[in-house]
Design an enzyme around this catalytic site. Structure first.
Site, PDB file in Angstrom:
ATOM      1  CB  SER B 166      -1.030   0.145   1.205  1.00  0.00           C
ATOM      2  OG  SER B 166      -0.145   0.362   2.288  1.00  0.00           O
ATOM      3  CG  ASP B 167       3.901   2.239   2.818  1.00  0.00           C
ATOM      4  OD1 ASP B 167       3.235   3.209   3.420  1.00  0.00           O
ATOM      5  OD2 ASP B 167       4.229   1.166   3.667  1.00  0.00           O
ATOM      6  CG  MET B 168       5.951  -0.496  -2.161  1.00  0.00           C
ATOM      7  SD  MET B 168       7.546   0.134  -1.637  1.00  0.00           S
ATOM      8  CE  MET B 168       8.477  -0.430  -2.631  1.00  0.00           C
ATOM      9  CB  SER B 171       5.359   5.591  -3.689  1.00  0.00           C
ATOM     10  OG  SER B 171       5.490   5.208  -2.392  1.00  0.00           O
TER      11      SER B 171
END
Lengths: 392, 392
Positions: B166-168, B171
């Site tokens: 979910s972070d990537m 981003s």
């Protein structure tokens, strides 16, 4: 008006990775012209769950586009494509490497004839290297990128992600790359050729797992839902289901144990710091679950949120789309199709001045052929002839 | 010169999602100024695998940036930030909602004072709605987006993806949104405020799984490595390991069975079409594995590739980075750090005219403070005073 208002995209893509990319461009205001083979169209029109004759799978990836049928194997079809490219800013394709060249649209030709054009491309492995001609699909990219190898439990098999994540990541990468090229074009006047591959996109997401391998020369183990470097962290079992709890540092761990009234555990030498908690993960898991299973998920979520402990319910998709936060963020939209309202996922990128919008529902096959060819000055008898000859 | 050459980014982000976004911008030529708290810097500098005093985890997300230390809680720090913003195109932050406002940088102020500035922001749940103030972490976003609920085997628990996906994804979404806003700014002169949330990014990737839920009102089951709509498709067991095989339509299935010399299976009424093969998946799996286990993985991969059947080895990360295709695509780079060469993942977005490049290795904390403040006219005694007072 969306951020990409005024950008015209000629979209030769089909299936998932390309159409998701061009949908992102369309959501943000680009004028996306989806070119499909006459008679049948994108194969996904006939796949997945069909409701009232429409594929809701297709709907997920094809709003905010106009559909033009065109036989790109015919000379007339190619000529029409060139006339479209003269007025276009972006061309997107996800054929296997070489297919576009066979249509006479090799990179050098495109760069010379349309110097301002940004060409975007998704393929499986990249257009150079020994595997460039191999057919590629999401499952293969998940396997070969190393992504599957780190997913799943230690005692189970390597595990794919359920969504076709290499396709979706490639779509996002390409949408970014196309916009980056448009940023450059605004000052240089020059287009570019932008490419991304299913495998490369996933490799670039290996982050700390790649770092671990590079630093230790050992391949990271599969750890299921356990964080490889932190404990407590992960799924815990409440009375009526699972709770995801993610304390990412010692302060958060103190908040978590404090909320459980179990700060005394930090005095136990097995659990005094993160390194020791990793070593004694199983006894600590058992102790924590013994307490957590005394109350229900909802109660814990409310309690931990009050205490500032990162936590959440493990939602199924119904719970996700019923969630008040997801509704507040409008992550479920309804497309006003002729057949009725079709729900789809919403816009994840929110802009304040130039927000993403719903410009067009999902087009019927060739719905905008007449309108778009008329713009090119192709009308009346000429249109009828093209249709009779199945060029459109 | 990269596509984003000339774009100056003030980067207030830390941990993963923000730094990965600004690294993408830096890879493509943006001048990224990473602002870090004096003395300690981004917390990830001390996390993960440390080699010769450097975190290789931090290296994964912080190449192509310059580091400036600045105490943003001090008045002098805030003044310097404003002077930097006067010459900037983009500001990126991943604080919790409201934190930037407390620094005096609320959205209205930013829009009024810097009308050309593009502000990019990542948070957990979005900046409106009931959960806006909740702390969010990847694991929670994977749980609440519905992503975990569809991953894993039918008899196992919901399963996260191992990378902080979910972070990537956030981003990538933000890198796209920032560039889309820059495209609009090139014609309107107006900046914007761009936001993406960890949960929203994953929800937008639910694709056909969301379509299945919307169309049937039933939540999709977890199917492990099996495709929910196609068979044969998935992992098969060769003599010395697993082979991923992904025939996506009847033509491919014929190629696959033909390559096994088992086309006669299509005459068996249990296996005559995809729907019947889905019903009789287990007996067909057993028959196919009985043959596939007679040879090794390499032999099958070569054989199926000759036959045009999409297939691949399930790589661990060593096999991934040793793969000749991955090397041809330069998906492993080496950063020339002072401490030695540090390997990191490569650039997934390839541009022909303005390719991504390595401009800067990973900066030491505050490595570019003097250089950047000198550009603002802050030198000599003034610099020394700021340093003595720990503003920088």
């Amino acid at each position: 008006m969306g951020s990409l208002s005024g950008v015209r995209v000629i979209d030769l893509t089909r299936v998932i990775s390309g159409p998701f990319c061009t949908q992102i461009l369309g959501d943000h205001g680009a004028d996306v012209i989806k070119i499909e083979p006459p008679g049948k169209g994108d194969v996904v029109r006939q796949q997945g769950n069909m409701v009232d004759g429409e594929s809701w799978y297709f709907a997920q990836f094809n709003r905010n586009k106009r559909s033009l049928t065109l036989d790109l194997r015919s000379d007339e079809g190619k000529q029409i494509l060139h006339r479209l490219l003269e007025g276009a800013d972006v061309l997107v394709e996800n054929f296997r490497p070489g297919v576009l060249s066979k249509m006479g649209l090799d990179d050098d030709t495109l760069r010379q004839r349309y110097p301002r054009l940004v060409v975007g491309r998704i393929n499986g492995f990249g257009s150079s290297g020994p595997y460039r001609d191999r057919p590629a699909y999401d499952f293969i990219a998940q396997a070969m990128s190393g992504f599957m190898g780190v997913n799943g439990t230690a005692d189970g098999e390597p595990m794919r992600a359920a969504p076709p994540i290499s396709d979706m990541v490639a779509s996002q990468n390409l949408a970014f790359g196309i916009c980056a090229a448009l940023v450059r074009r605004a000052t240089t006047g020059q287009g570019d050729i932008v490419e991304t591959a299913l495998t490369n996109g996933l490799i670039a997401m290996m982050g700390y797992l790649a770092a671990e391998y590079f630093a230790t020369d050992r391949v990271p183990a599969r750890t299921g839902n356990d964080h490889p470097m932190l404990y407590p962290y992960g799924l815990f079992t409440a009375r009526d289901g699972e709770v995801a709890i993610a304390p990412s540092n010692d302060t958060m761990v103190e908040r978590f144990l404090g909320a459980l009234d179990m700060l005394y555990l930090l005095d136990d030498e097995r659990f005094a710091d993160n390194a020791r908690r990793m070593t004694h993960r199983e006894p600590l898991r058992e102790i924590l679950n013994a307490v957590i299973q005394t109350r229900g998920v909802d109660e814990w979520i409310a309690h931990f949120n009050r205490a500032g402990v990162p936590c959440g319910r493990v939602h199924d998709l119904r719970e996700t789309f019923d969630d008040p936060q997801v509704q507040a963020q409008e992550m479920r939209l309804e497309l006003p199709q002729a057949s009725g309202r079709v729900p789809v996922t919403g816009f994840p990128v929110k802009l304040r001045e130039a927000p993403a919008s719903l410009y067009y529902p999902v087009p019927q096959l060739g719905e905008h052929t007449d309108e778009l060819l008329t713009e090119l000055g192709i009308e009346g008898d000429e249109l009828a002839t093209l249709r009779a000859r199945r060029v459109i």
